[in-house]
Scaffold this motif. Sequence first.
Motif, PDB file in Angstrom:
ATOM      1  N   ALA A  58       0.811  -1.211   0.000  1.00 26.24           N
ATOM      2  CA  ALA A  58       0.000   0.000   0.000  1.00 26.24           C
ATOM      3  C   ALA A  58       0.849   1.268   0.000  1.00 26.24           C
ATOM      4  N   GLY A  59       2.170   1.135   0.129  1.00 25.75           N
ATOM      5  CA  GLY A  59       3.031   2.316   0.216  1.00 25.75           C
ATOM      6  C   GLY A  59       3.313   2.948  -1.133  1.00 25.75           C
ATOM      7  N   ASP A  60       4.220   3.910  -1.114  1.00 27.07           N
ATOM      8  CA  ASP A  60       4.633   4.592  -2.336  1.00 27.07           C
ATOM      9  C   ASP A  60       5.452   3.652  -3.214  1.00 27.07           C
ATOM     10  N   PRO A  61       5.458   3.909  -4.531  1.00 26.57           N
ATOM     11  CA  PRO A  61       6.288   3.091  -5.426  1.00 26.57           C
ATOM     12  C   PRO A  61       7.773   3.214  -5.076  1.00 26.57           C
ATOM     13  N   ILE A  62       8.500   2.120  -5.240  1.00 25.92           N
ATOM     14  CA  ILE A  62       9.926   2.073  -4.933  1.00 25.92           C
ATOM     15  C   ILE A  62      10.704   2.204  -6.241  1.00 25.92           C
ATOM     16  N   LYS A  63      11.571   3.230  -6.293  1.00 24.90           N
ATOM     17  CA  LYS A  63      12.401   3.447  -7.480  1.00 24.90           C
ATOM     18  C   LYS A  63      13.867   3.276  -7.108  1.00 24.90           C
ATOM     19  N   ILE A  64      14.669   2.956  -8.115  1.00 27.99           N
ATOM     20  CA  ILE A  64      16.117   2.921  -7.915  1.00 27.99           C
ATOM     21  C   ILE A  64      16.753   3.894  -8.908  1.00 27.99           C
ATOM     22  N   SER A  65      17.994   4.229  -8.673  1.00 25.89           N
ATOM     23  CA  SER A  65      18.671   5.189  -9.554  1.00 25.89           C
ATOM     24  C   SER A  65      18.823   4.607 -10.960  1.00 25.89           C
ATOM     25  N   GLN A  66      18.972   5.483 -11.934  1.00 22.41           N
ATOM     26  CA  GLN A  66      19.106   5.031 -13.316  1.00 22.41           C
ATOM     27  C   GLN A  66      20.373   4.195 -13.514  1.00 22.41           C
ATOM     28  N   ASN A  67      21.455   4.571 -12.840  1.00 17.94           N
ATOM     29  CA  ASN A  67      22.688   3.780 -12.955  1.00 17.94           C
ATOM     30  C   ASN A  67      22.486   2.363 -12.425  1.00 17.94           C
ATOM     31  N   SER A  68      21.838   2.247 -11.255  1.00 14.01           N
ATOM     32  CA  SER A  68      21.562   0.922 -10.690  1.00 14.01           C
ATOM     33  C   SER A  68      20.646   0.125 -11.604  1.00 14.01           C
ATOM     34  N   ALA A  69      19.617   0.793 -12.148  1.00 11.92           N
ATOM     35  CA  ALA A  69      18.672   0.109 -13.034  1.00 11.92           C
ATOM     36  C   ALA A  69      19.369  -0.369 -14.305  1.00 11.92           C
ATOM     37  N   GLN A  70      20.294   0.439 -14.835  1.00  9.69           N
ATOM     38  CA  GLN A  70      21.034   0.027 -16.032  1.00  9.69           C
ATOM     39  C   GLN A  70      21.894  -1.203 -15.753  1.00  9.69           C
ATOM     40  N   LEU A  71      22.610  -1.176 -14.627  1.00  4.07           N
ATOM     41  CA  LEU A  71      23.448  -2.329 -14.276  1.00  4.07           C
ATOM     42  C   LEU A  71      22.608  -3.588 -14.076  1.00  4.07           C
ATOM     43  N   MET A  72      21.466  -3.438 -13.404  1.00  3.83           N
ATOM     44  CA  MET A  72      20.602  -4.603 -13.184  1.00  3.83           C
ATOM     45  C   MET A  72      20.017  -5.113 -14.489  1.00  3.83           C
ATOM     46  N   ALA A  73      19.648  -4.198 -15.406  1.00  4.02           N
ATOM     47  CA  ALA A  73      19.096  -4.612 -16.696  1.00  4.02           C
ATOM     48  C   ALA A  73      20.140  -5.356 -17.528  1.00  4.02           C
ATOM     49  N   ILE A  74      21.370  -4.861 -17.521  1.00  7.50           N
ATOM     50  CA  ILE A  74      22.453  -5.527 -18.269  1.00  7.50           C
ATOM     51  C   ILE A  74      22.727  -6.906 -17.679  1.00  7.50           C
ATOM     52  N   ALA A  75      22.789  -6.972 -16.337  1.00  6.48           N
ATOM     53  CA  ALA A  75      23.025  -8.264 -15.678  1.00  6.48           C
ATOM     54  C   ALA A  75      21.877  -9.229 -15.970  1.00  6.48           C
ATOM     55  N   MET A  76      20.632  -8.721 -15.944  1.00 15.16           N
ATOM     56  CA  MET A  76      19.478  -9.580 -16.241  1.00 15.16           C
ATOM     57  C   MET A  76      19.551 -10.108 -17.663  1.00 15.16           C
ATOM     58  N   TYR A  77      19.910  -9.246 -18.599  1.00 15.85           N
ATOM     59  CA  TYR A  77      19.989  -9.644 -20.001  1.00 15.85           C
ATOM     60  C   TYR A  77      20.983 -10.797 -20.193  1.00 15.85           C
ATOM     61  N   PHE A  78      22.184 -10.616 -19.641  1.00 11.73           N
ATOM     62  CA  PHE A  78      23.195 -11.665 -19.807  1.00 11.73           C
ATOM     63  C   PHE A  78      22.829 -12.935 -19.045  1.00 11.73           C
ATOM     64  N   ALA A  79      22.175 -12.794 -17.888  1.00 12.36           N
ATOM     65  CA  ALA A  79      21.734 -13.978 -17.141  1.00 12.36           C
ATOM     66  C   ALA A  79      20.674 -14.751 -17.928  1.00 12.36           C
ATOM     67  N   LEU A  80      19.762 -14.040 -18.593  1.00 12.09           N
ATOM     68  CA  LEU A  80      18.725 -14.713 -19.388  1.00 12.09           C
ATOM     69  C   LEU A  80      19.331 -15.453 -20.575  1.00 12.09           C
ATOM     70  N   VAL A  81      20.248 -14.790 -21.267  1.00  9.82           N
ATOM     71  CA  VAL A  81      20.897 -15.437 -22.421  1.00  9.82           C
ATOM     72  C   VAL A  81      21.702 -16.653 -21.952  1.00  9.82           C
ATOM     73  N   PHE A  82      22.460 -16.483 -20.854  1.00 10.63           N
ATOM     74  CA  PHE A  82      23.216 -17.601 -20.296  1.00 10.63           C
ATOM     75  C   PHE A  82      22.275 -18.744 -19.892  1.00 10.63           C
ATOM     76  N   GLY A  83      21.145 -18.408 -19.270  1.00  9.32           N
ATOM     77  CA  GLY A  83      20.192 -19.431 -18.834  1.00  9.32           C
ATOM     78  C   GLY A  83      19.651 -20.259 -19.988  1.00  9.32           C
ATOM     79  N   VAL A  84      19.343 -19.606 -21.107  1.00  2.02           N
ATOM     80  CA  VAL A  84      18.824 -20.340 -22.275  1.00  2.02           C
ATOM     81  C   VAL A  84      19.903 -21.258 -22.847  1.00  2.02           C
ATOM     82  N   PHE A  85      21.143 -20.765 -22.936  1.00  4.39           N
ATOM     83  CA  PHE A  85      22.238 -21.601 -23.443  1.00  4.39           C
ATOM     84  C   PHE A  85      22.525 -22.770 -22.501  1.00  4.39           C
ATOM     85  N   ALA A  86      22.476 -22.515 -21.194  1.00  2.67           N
ATOM     86  CA  ALA A  86      22.707 -23.593 -20.228  1.00  2.67           C
ATOM     87  C   ALA A  86      21.610 -24.644 -20.328  1.00  2.67           C
TER      88      ALA A  86
END
Length: 199
Positions: A58-86
């Motif tokens: 019920a609280g306010d939306p939780i945001k993270i900084s753009q730099n953190s979001a970029q790093l997490m998005a890049i890490a997620m992308y490579f983890a997904l690609v790695f997961g499919v290959f594995a």
Amino acid sequence: MILNHIWGLYAHPKDEWQTIEKRHESLMYSLMHILVVSLIPAICGYYAAAHIGWTIGAGDPIKISQNSAQLMAIAMYFALVFGVFALAYLIQWMAKTFDSTPSFVQSLELAAYTATPMLMVGVAALFPVLWFVTLAGLGAVCYSVYLLYSGVPIMMNIPEDRGFIYASSVVTCGLVLLVGIMAFSAVMWTLGFGPEYLS
């Protein structure tokens, strides 16, 4: 076209698996499919985390900084690609147990097209409310499992009864792989690679 099997897998999956099995594409074709579709959850997750904010209760939306979001998005992308290959490697490795000898391209096609609903549901992150994303994710997981069970006998050229056991083994390995990736993420988080929250 890179994504030409997607509609068929949703509209008539068994027929589409037959089409995929009859004309195996190149390794580059499957790779391009994975690289393009994996962008969906990474980009949508970035935008939701940095610009919209996640609503957990019920609280306010939780945001993270753009730099953190970029790093997490890049890490997620490579983890997904790695997961499919594995997963493709595990599919090929387990095939010997079930008297099948698929090429790595066949295994990669099976892994890539099976994972497609879970990757495409990343668009649900644009409405970043936890219950909504959870329900959408569960639906995508269920459909991916259905695609796997319907695709294994066709792609691996084995009887359906043996295909059921094979697909169950792949699901189990896929879940172990997913838990392993999540555990690695948690370890990285505790080592100081967590996001920077905005107040």
